[in-house]
Design a protein around this motif. Structure first.
Motif, short mmCIF file in Angstrom:
data_model
loop_
_atom_site.label_atom_id
_atom_site.label_comp_id
_atom_site.label_asym_id
_atom_site.label_seq_id
_atom_site.Cartn_x
_atom_site.Cartn_y
_atom_site.Cartn_z
N GLU A 425 0.84 -1.21 0.00
CA GLU A 425 0.00 0.00 0.00
C GLU A 425 0.87 1.25 0.00
O GLU A 425 0.60 2.20 -0.74
CB GLU A 425 -0.94 -0.02 1.21
CG GLU A 425 -1.86 1.17 1.25
CD GLU A 425 -3.01 1.03 2.26
OE1 GLU A 425 -3.26 -0.10 2.74
OE2 GLU A 425 -3.64 2.05 2.55
N ASN A 447 -7.68 -0.59 0.07
CA ASN A 447 -8.26 -1.54 1.02
C ASN A 447 -8.16 -2.99 0.56
O ASN A 447 -8.19 -3.91 1.37
CB ASN A 447 -9.73 -1.17 1.29
CG ASN A 447 -9.81 0.09 2.12
OD1 ASN A 447 -9.17 0.19 3.16
ND2 ASN A 447 -10.56 1.08 1.65
N GLU A 448 -8.02 -3.20 -0.73
CA GLU A 448 -7.96 -4.58 -1.25
C GLU A 448 -6.74 -5.33 -0.73
O GLU A 448 -6.74 -6.56 -0.71
CB GLU A 448 -7.92 -4.57 -2.79
CG GLU A 448 -9.17 -4.00 -3.45
CD GLU A 448 -9.15 -2.48 -3.61
OE1 GLU A 448 -8.36 -1.81 -2.90
OE2 GLU A 448 -9.94 -1.97 -4.40
N LYS A 456 -3.57 -12.19 -0.83
CA LYS A 456 -4.50 -11.17 -1.34
C LYS A 456 -4.05 -10.78 -2.75
O LYS A 456 -2.85 -10.71 -3.01
CB LYS A 456 -4.48 -9.94 -0.43
CG LYS A 456 -5.03 -10.19 0.96
CD LYS A 456 -4.74 -9.07 1.92
CE LYS A 456 -3.38 -9.16 2.55
NZ LYS A 456 -3.13 -8.22 3.64
N GLU A 457 -5.02 -10.54 -3.61
CA GLU A 457 -4.69 -10.14 -4.98
C GLU A 457 -5.55 -8.94 -5.35
O GLU A 457 -6.69 -8.82 -4.88
CB GLU A 457 -5.04 -11.26 -5.96
CG GLU A 457 -4.27 -12.53 -5.74
CD GLU A 457 -4.78 -13.66 -6.62
OE1 GLU A 457 -5.91 -14.12 -6.38
OE2 GLU A 457 -4.06 -14.04 -7.56
N ALA A 458 -5.04 -8.06 -6.20
CA ALA A 458 -5.83 -6.93 -6.66
C ALA A 458 -5.23 -6.39 -7.96
O ALA A 458 -4.06 -6.65 -8.26
CB ALA A 458 -5.84 -5.82 -5.61
#
Ligand code: HC1
Length: 575
Positions: A425, A447-448, A456-458
């Motif tokens: 982030e 936030n993802e 976690k992936e985004a």
């Protein structure tokens, strides 16, 4: 839900619950020793036994499922006698020099013995296993004389971290925990994460202690001794003094360090901001100039060692940035030494870290920007708490104080490094700004990539480009993610990996949380909230807004990614 009776009281608990979990809902804490939720569910130690009406013998409540109409009794004389006998048997082969044991006061075995009134600990004494300490690893000691064979350490090593360098050797009375072929831990591919220490219920596993060496340096008038504190320390230290999990103790921590006698009290957050300047530059350079992708973060030394051992063909994906710990020492012993006119050889660089792998990292090659080690001593949060006690500081009544400048200045982007997803982030905040150049409109919160999930992936739209990112914490998760990258199943530009599950807030150097709390509380989320709240409260939330970092570039390094920045702030890896 399932309805049952516990000690004559009606209890209703979700289907699939164990007796232990159902009892907890009824405000009854059944003691455990070996049980770690989702990690070590082996029902082996027999401390958690209870009576079930109709069952032929006592049952292990940690693994025994509830069923409709069941009647459970958790504290009958038979149950209490059995638990006491189990403890007496454990003690018959246990080094009982408890007075100065590193875990005295927070040993789970000691607590149970007190609660169950084991005042005849020598009752079953006979032959004892006598084990030499394993001091071969850079970061920790194994004392099998205090091991109770609960298997928590071996489970966390193999299940959570996917490493499995420790296990049970021999059988029967000779059973002991160690590595294959009687190797010392230091000879194995242990990555120094310290998760085994974090879950050990007794004093069998502990970090190598540097407290006295630090106190000697402080007492030496020839030495200039400065200290840095990692982002996640402020979120964990309070627990060692009885504060609730998730209390921010930054101000008292600074006050304590000053009273211990450090010449300057600085913040690793400063160099986390510096890391972002270098790493965002490196990322954009790789994207724009066809460099190796995905770029993978390099701040977590347990992860780095894991990559070198287990994914050597991916070391080129690693960012060449030193970790913030090492960048801090490097800048302090070059730029700051020059500014103050101090010989870097007379400086002693100390770090307080939620990590045991940092003890290993400071001795790596290519970590001596000024010709002397960037960092001389790294203390875990547990050691720091012991140091505070040793010098007689009343931590809870200390005032809140501020870090020294300029290396104590930082932004909100830096403090979130200590939670999984935080480095990503922070890097995105500055990378987007660099690409769009519009500071005021740059997004602040991604936030993802927040939250405690292991992977976690985004995908983010940045200046017309789709940037695919992934975040993993805990090395089993890292392996799963990297296998997907290697097979071509996933295609990312940027990956953050942290060695410990949840990131540094759950590092192997944080205060131990007893299983009775750990099994029913998400300590990762509670501690991470401290960091996200601190970020939100900071008027500056992007690393490139850090005035002290800007000053270091203006006065000393030139620009991010400059030749000088590379000499001082970057490193190399071994395959
Ligand atoms: Fe960490 Fe890091 S976040 S690795 O978890 O990048 O230990 O807190 O200090 O170096 O900044 C640890 C924490 C820490 C580094 C930073």
């Amino acid at each position: 839900n399932i309805n049952l009776k516990i000690n004559g009281m009606d209890v209703s608990a979700p289907a699939g619950s164990t007796i232990l979990e159902a009892a907890r809902l009824a405000h009854i804490e059944i003691p455990t020793l070996c049980y770690l939720k989702e990690i070590n569910e082996i029902g082996a130690c027999r401390i958690c036994v209870v009576e079930v009406k109709g069952a032929r013998s006592l049952v292990a409540s940690c693994v025994y499922p509830i069923n409709e109409g069941m009647e459970v009794f958790t504290n009958t004389p038979k149950v209490l006698k059995s638990r006491k006998k189990t403890l007496q048997l454990i003690l018959s082969n246990h080094d009982r020099r408890c007075l100065s044991c590193v875990r005295s006061g927070d040993c789970e075995l000691q607590k149970l013995c007190k609660e169950l009134g084991v005042d005849d600990e020598a009752l079953y004494d006979g032959e004892k296993g006598l084990y030499e300490l394993d001091e071969t690893a850079a970061h920790m000691v194994r004392d099998n004389n205090k091991c109770i064979l609960c298997r928590r350490c071996t489970a966390v090593c193999s299940m959570t971290q996917g490493i499995g360098v420790i296990g049970a050797n021999e059988r029967g009375f000779k059973t002991n925990i160690g590595s294959a072929f009687e190797m010392g831990l230091g000879e194995t591919s242990c990555v120094s994460c310290g998760q085994c220490i974090a879950v050990c219920p007794t004093g069998a596993l502990y970090e190598k202690d540097s407290i006295d060496a630090v106190l000697e340096a402080i007492a030496d008038p020839e030495k200039f001794v400065f200290v840095q504190t990692a982002p996640a320390v402020r979120a964990g230290l309070g627990e060692a003094f009885g504060l609730p999990i998730g209390t921010n103790v930054e101000g008292k921590m600074v006050a304590a360090l000053r009273r211990i006698g450090f010449d300057k009290v600085f913040d690793t957050n400063f160099s986390a901001d510096l890391t972002i300047m270098e790493e965002a530059t490196e990322f954009l350079d790789r994207v724009q100039n066809g460099g190796v992708l995905p770029l993978i973060t390099s701040c977590s030394p347990g992860w780095i060692k894991y990559c070198e051992h287990y994914f050597p063909d991916m070391t080129e994906n690693l960012s060449s940035c030193k970790s913030p710990q090492q960048m801090f020492g490097a800048i302090a012993k070059t730029y700051y030494a020059e500014k103050l006119g101090i010989d870097p050889a007379k400086m002693v660089s100390v770090s307080i870290m939620p990590c045991t792998a940092k003890k290993f990292e400071l001795g790596r090659d290519d970590q001596s920007a000024a010709g002397v080690p960037d960092v001389d001593y790294s203390l875990t949060v547990r050691e720091f708490a012991r140091l505070i006690d040793k010098v007689g500081l009343k931590f809870l009544s200390l005032p809140d104080e501020q870090y020294d400048n300029p290396l104590g200045i930082s932004t909100g982007a830096a403090v979130i490094f200590g939670a999984t997803g935080g480095v990503m982030e922070a890097a995105l905040r500055t990378a987007v700004w660099k690409l769009t150049g519009e500071n005021s409109d740059s997004p602040i919160e991604f936030n993802e990539v927040r939250g405690v999930q292991g992977i976690k992936e985004a995908t983010f739209q940045v200046a017309g480009m789709d940037v695919n990112v992934a975040v993993a914490s805990g090395l089993s998760n890292a392996r799963e993610l990297l296998e997907k990258v290697k097979s071509g199943e996933a295609n990312y530009h940027f990956i953050e990996i942290m060695g410990c599950p949840g990131g540094c807030v759950n590092g192997g150097g944080q205060p131990q949380v007893p299983a009775s709390v750990r099994n029913f509380t998400d300590i990762r989320a509670l501690r991470a909230k401290v960091l996200y709240d601190s970020d939100a409260a900071n008027p500056l939330r992007m690393s490139h807004e850090n005035e002290a970092v800007k000053m270091v570039y203006d006065e000393f390094l030139g620009a991010p990614g400059s030749h000088k920045a590379h000499d001082i702030l970057h490193t190399t890896y071994v395959k």
